[in-house]
Design a protein around this motif. Structure first.
Motif, short mmCIF file in Angstrom:
data_model
loop_
_atom_site.label_atom_id
_atom_site.label_comp_id
_atom_site.label_asym_id
_atom_site.label_seq_id
_atom_site.Cartn_x
_atom_site.Cartn_y
_atom_site.Cartn_z
N TRP A 159 72.82 16.80 27.41
CA TRP A 159 72.90 16.03 28.65
C TRP A 159 73.85 16.71 29.62
O TRP A 159 74.67 17.55 29.25
CB TRP A 159 73.37 14.59 28.39
CG TRP A 159 74.86 14.37 28.46
CD1 TRP A 159 75.59 14.10 29.57
CD2 TRP A 159 75.79 14.41 27.38
NE1 TRP A 159 76.92 13.95 29.26
CE2 TRP A 159 77.06 14.13 27.91
CE3 TRP A 159 75.67 14.64 26.01
CZ2 TRP A 159 78.22 14.10 27.12
CZ3 TRP A 159 76.80 14.60 25.22
CH2 TRP A 159 78.06 14.33 25.79
N TYR A 160 73.71 16.35 30.88
CA TYR A 160 74.67 16.75 31.92
C TYR A 160 74.82 15.57 32.87
O TYR A 160 74.00 14.66 32.92
CB TYR A 160 74.21 18.01 32.67
CG TYR A 160 72.90 17.86 33.39
CD1 TYR A 160 72.81 17.17 34.60
CD2 TYR A 160 71.74 18.42 32.86
CE1 TYR A 160 71.61 17.02 35.25
CE2 TYR A 160 70.53 18.28 33.51
CZ TYR A 160 70.47 17.59 34.70
OH TYR A 160 69.27 17.44 35.35
N ASP A 161 75.88 15.61 33.68
CA ASP A 161 76.11 14.55 34.65
C ASP A 161 77.08 15.06 35.69
O ASP A 161 77.92 15.95 35.41
CB ASP A 161 76.68 13.29 33.96
CG ASP A 161 76.53 12.04 34.83
OD1 ASP A 161 75.92 12.14 35.91
OD2 ASP A 161 77.03 10.98 34.41
N SER A 162 76.97 14.56 36.88
CA SER A 162 77.94 14.89 37.94
C SER A 162 77.95 13.72 38.92
O SER A 162 76.92 13.14 39.24
CB SER A 162 77.53 16.18 38.66
OG SER A 162 76.26 16.06 39.26
N THR A 215 85.21 15.52 42.36
CA THR A 215 83.86 15.61 41.78
C THR A 215 83.98 15.86 40.28
O THR A 215 84.70 16.77 39.85
CB THR A 215 83.07 16.76 42.43
OG1 THR A 215 82.94 16.49 43.84
CG2 THR A 215 81.68 16.88 41.82
N VAL A 216 83.27 15.04 39.51
CA VAL A 216 83.29 15.17 38.04
C VAL A 216 82.02 15.91 37.61
O VAL A 216 80.91 15.59 38.04
CB VAL A 216 83.37 13.80 37.35
CG1 VAL A 216 83.21 13.95 35.83
CG2 VAL A 216 84.70 13.14 37.69
N LEU A 217 82.22 16.90 36.75
CA LEU A 217 81.12 17.62 36.11
C LEU A 217 81.26 17.46 34.61
O LEU A 217 82.37 17.63 34.07
CB LEU A 217 81.15 19.11 36.46
CG LEU A 217 81.23 19.50 37.94
CD1 LEU A 217 81.38 21.01 38.08
CD2 LEU A 217 80.00 19.01 38.68
N GLU A 245 88.77 19.21 42.46
CA GLU A 245 89.48 18.46 43.49
C GLU A 245 90.22 19.42 44.41
O GLU A 245 90.59 20.53 44.02
CB GLU A 245 90.46 17.49 42.85
CG GLU A 245 91.45 18.16 41.92
CD GLU A 245 92.26 17.17 41.10
OE1 GLU A 245 92.10 15.97 41.32
OE2 GLU A 245 93.05 17.62 40.26
N PRO A 246 90.46 18.99 45.66
CA PRO A 246 91.21 19.84 46.60
C PRO A 246 92.70 19.85 46.25
O PRO A 246 93.22 18.90 45.67
CB PRO A 246 90.94 19.18 47.95
CG PRO A 246 90.63 17.76 47.63
CD PRO A 246 89.96 17.77 46.29
N THR A 247 93.39 20.93 46.62
CA THR A 247 94.84 21.03 46.42
C THR A 247 95.55 20.75 47.74
O THR A 247 94.93 20.70 48.81
CB THR A 247 95.21 22.44 45.91
OG1 THR A 247 94.90 23.39 46.94
CG2 THR A 247 94.44 22.77 44.64
N ALA A 248 96.87 20.61 47.63
CA ALA A 248 97.67 20.34 48.83
C ALA A 248 97.65 21.52 49.80
O ALA A 248 97.86 21.35 51.01
CB ALA A 248 99.11 20.02 48.42
N LEU A 249 97.40 22.71 49.29
CA LEU A 249 97.40 23.90 50.14
C LEU A 249 96.02 24.22 50.70
O LEU A 249 95.82 25.27 51.31
CB LEU A 249 97.91 25.10 49.34
CG LEU A 249 99.35 24.96 48.80
CD1 LEU A 249 99.73 26.19 47.99
CD2 LEU A 249 100.32 24.77 49.97
#
Length: 684
Positions: A484-487, A495-497, A559-563
């Motif tokens: 299985w896969y999911d996102s 975003t979860v992978l 996920e995005p970082t602070a920079l």
């Protein structure tokens, strides 16, 4: 034979009177029958038997001991006796042991002196006469048996007994042949008999007959089909033998024996055995039906098609029936049937009637002129153009019509009839168990695949991120697995992978996979926590709810970082490592967070790792079916994947995924394969 002779006194004459006699002579003395005299002929015949020794000792090698009693009897009674063609087995001079020779004996009592008596025996050898008589007897018996065989042959072959000349050409008219085939004498002679032989058998028939005439074997046997007076063909066995005068063949005599029933019975058993062998080792339904079709063609029919009926279980009465042709076979020389095709069968059609009634539909018609309503309306061609008959036979498994077998013959071949229908039905019945297993297997696989695909949803549309997914089921009929896969996107924007594989390749594995996937999705959405903590909770839940289950998994959070960059947080539970491919083609596996698979350790403690994702890079998650091979080490498969991914790094993401599937599995795989690829937008 014994005869009495007068007693011969020898006392007043010398025994040397017998020296020149042309027969053997022996004289014995007294009750012990001591040898008193033997002449030259006797000595040449029986060897030098010592004088003065009792007859029993001198002839200790004699097999027939009754001759000693003959001497006793003649000496006691005084009555002479004669014995004809008596066998004598002794060690003859110059001969090997075990030789039997035959003699006539004349034995009488004689007087050797005043008060002394003895026995005189005259011996004449008749071995040559006995052997000549035996040869004559054997020859007469052989001739008698030949005559009996000929009479038996004629009596057993009341239909046809034929005669040809020495060159194999018909030389006499034959009423039996005319009754059988309808050929007159003019049509029969000068090779015309071949016109009654089936066209497919003529070449081999005349070749073998000419060979027999040239080589002249002791007997000749052949089997071929003859056209009978009613126009049909039947199998006949031909028995023939040359008639000789000395060493010269003067003619041939033969007979034709109808063996159609025996041939049909043997053919039936052979076809049933072939069908059992062809389907025994086959698990996939389409392969099994194809194997059965190749048994039917060309022995029973010229063409065979098989239609699967997936809707028959829940189809309302009177509704349109959908049938998918999965097998189409024709004999050599006929155009092939079109490839796989789906037909819509309306109520009242013969196809539909055969399915609904569970009984065969049979039609016979002029070659190339089938009834207009026999074919599904608007269907693609499904009968050869020269077909003369067709049988629609429902394949009923456990009370359900699961398929429809369509068989036809063409041209001048006899139309399909009741014997062929019965044989086709028995072929299906003999393969009922493997067909039932294959059908059940196919249904289970279809359910599992439907369940699996219902859970493999499309990826989310995320700005700055491209996500592509692929799923390829196993090409082995039994392999319906737990990949299985999911996102999905969390409330905080991450975003979860995730990708995983539940142990097993059956419907229970697919069901368990769906439950694990849904639990993992719920846990990730419920608590926004590290990937390792989520896997800890998932593992404990699995051990409590599914104690026999084990699974592998990769859980990743993007996920995005602070920079302003993009960071990957991931955890691996016994699964192949994620692959990171930079925009320039540099590819490496991420191995910082590697832990045992789910369900293995009683108190799991998973780890998380972080990895920056450069612009334009591609993250690939995949299941083991992409890299594992039975005949090689896992590291070899991983390295092959790394090289192919590096080479495809600059391809669009969908092309990237397709290139990996095609390159890694050019002929499909023995295991399911799931892939999830994420690509970051490149810098302008």
């Amino acid at each position: 034979m014994r005869e009495e002779e007068p007693q011969r006194p020898l006392g007043r004459i010398g025994l040397d009177v017998f020296d020149a006699a042309p027969v053997g002579v022996v004289v014995t003395r007294g009750p012990e029958h001591r040898i008193a005299y033997i002449n030259a002929v006797y000595r040449e015949t029986f060897g030098d038997r010592p004088l003065g020794r009792p007859l029993r000792e001198a002839f200790a090698d004699l097999a027939q001991t009754g001759y000693f009693e003959l001497f006793d009897r003649v000496l006691t009674t005084g009555r002479a006796e004669r014995v004809s063609t008596a066998p004598v087995d002794v060690a003859y001079p110059g001969s090997t042991a075990g030789v039997t020779r035959y003699f006539n004996f004349s034995v009488s009592r004689t007087t050797l002196g005043a008060d002394e008596r003895g026995v005189l025996a005259v011996v004449v050898e008749v071995t040559e006469q006995v052997e000549a008589a035996e040869r004559i007897r054997v020859l007469a018996e052989q001739r008698r048996r030949v005559l009996l065989r000929y009479r038996s042959l004629v009596n057993a072959s009341t239909q046809v007994v034929w005669v040809t000349d020495a060159e194999g050409e018909v030389s006499e008219s034959n009423p039996g042949w005319e009754r059988l085939t309808g050929q007159t004498w003019e049509e029969f002679r000068n090779g015309g008999w071949l016109d009654a032989v089936h066209p497919e058998d003529r070449e081999a028939t005349i070749r073998e007959w000419r060979r027999a005439v040239a080589e002249v074997p002791a007997d000749y046997t052949d089997t071929y089909r003859l056209r009978t007076v009613n126009g049909g063909y039947r199998h006949f066995t031909i028995y023939a033998a040359p008639v000789r005068d000395g060493d010269t063949v003067i003619e041939w005599m033969g007979t034709c024996v109808d063996i159609e029933q025996e041939w049909q019975a043997n053919r039936r058993e052979e076809l049933l055995a072939r069908a059992a062998r062809a389907t025994a080792g086959t698990g996939r339904l389409e392969e099994m039906l194809d194997a059965l079709g190749h048994v039917i063609v060309p022995d029973v029919a010229d063409a065979c098609g098989v239609y699967l009926l997936p809707q028959t279980l829940d189809r309302p009465a009177g509704d349109v029936l959908t049938a998918e042709r999965v097998v189409g076979i024709t004999r050599p020389g006929l155009p092939g049937l079109p490839p796989h095709h789906e037909e819509r069968l309306w109520p009242g059609n013969p196809f539909t009637r055969a399915v609904e009634q569970g009984r065969p539909v049979h039609a016979v018609f002029p070659p190339g002129e089938p009834p207009p309503d026999i074919a599904p309306e608007g269907s693609v061609p499904w009968l050869p153009e020269s077909a003369n008959s067709v049988v629609l036979l429902p394949v009923v498994v456990d009370g359900t019509t699961a398929a429809l077998l369509v068989s036809s013959v063409s041209g001048d071949r006899p139309p399909l009839g009741r014997p062929e229908i019965d044989l086709l039905r028995e072929l299906i019945e003999r393969t009922h168990v493997p067909l039932r297993n294959a059908l059940e297997f196919q249904r289970t696989r279809q359910v599992a695949l439907a369940l699996q695909r219902s859970l493999l949803t499309a990826p989310p549309d995320t700005p700055g991120l491209g996500i592509a997914v692929r799923y390829r089921p196993s090409n082995v009929g039994a392999e319906v697995g737990g990949d299985w896969y999911d996102s999905f996107v969390l409330r905080d924007g991450a975003t979860v992978l995730t990708i995983g594989d539940v142990a097993g390749h059956d419907l229970p594995a697919a069901v368990t996979m769906s439950q694990l996937r849904n639990m993992l999705r719920g846990m990730a959405l419920d608590h926004e926590e590290p990937t390792s903590t989520i896997l800890d909770r998932l593992d404990l839940s699995v051990q409590a709810l599914y104690p026999e289950c084990t699974a592998t998994c990769v859980l990743a959070r993007v996920e995005p970082t602070a920079l302003g960059g993009i960071r990957l947080q991931y955890s691996v539970a016994g699964h192949p490592p994620p692959l990171l491919v930079d925009a320039d083609g540099t590819a490496r596996f991420l191995t910082a967070a590697r832990d045992p698979l789910i369900g293995l350790v009683p108190e799991p403690r998973y780890t998380s790792a972080h990895e920056p994702l450069p612009p334009g890079s591609t993250l690939l998650l995949y299941t083991d079916g992409l890299v594992e091979r039975r005949d090689e080490d896992l590291e070899t498969g991983l390295e092959r994947l790394r090289e192919r991914a590096a080479g495809a790094a600059r391809c669009p993401l969908d092309v990237f995924c397709d290139e990996l599937l095609t390159g890694m599995l050019p002929h499909g795989g023995e295991d399911d394969v799931a892939m999830l690829a994420l690509r970051l937008a490149a810098d302008d």
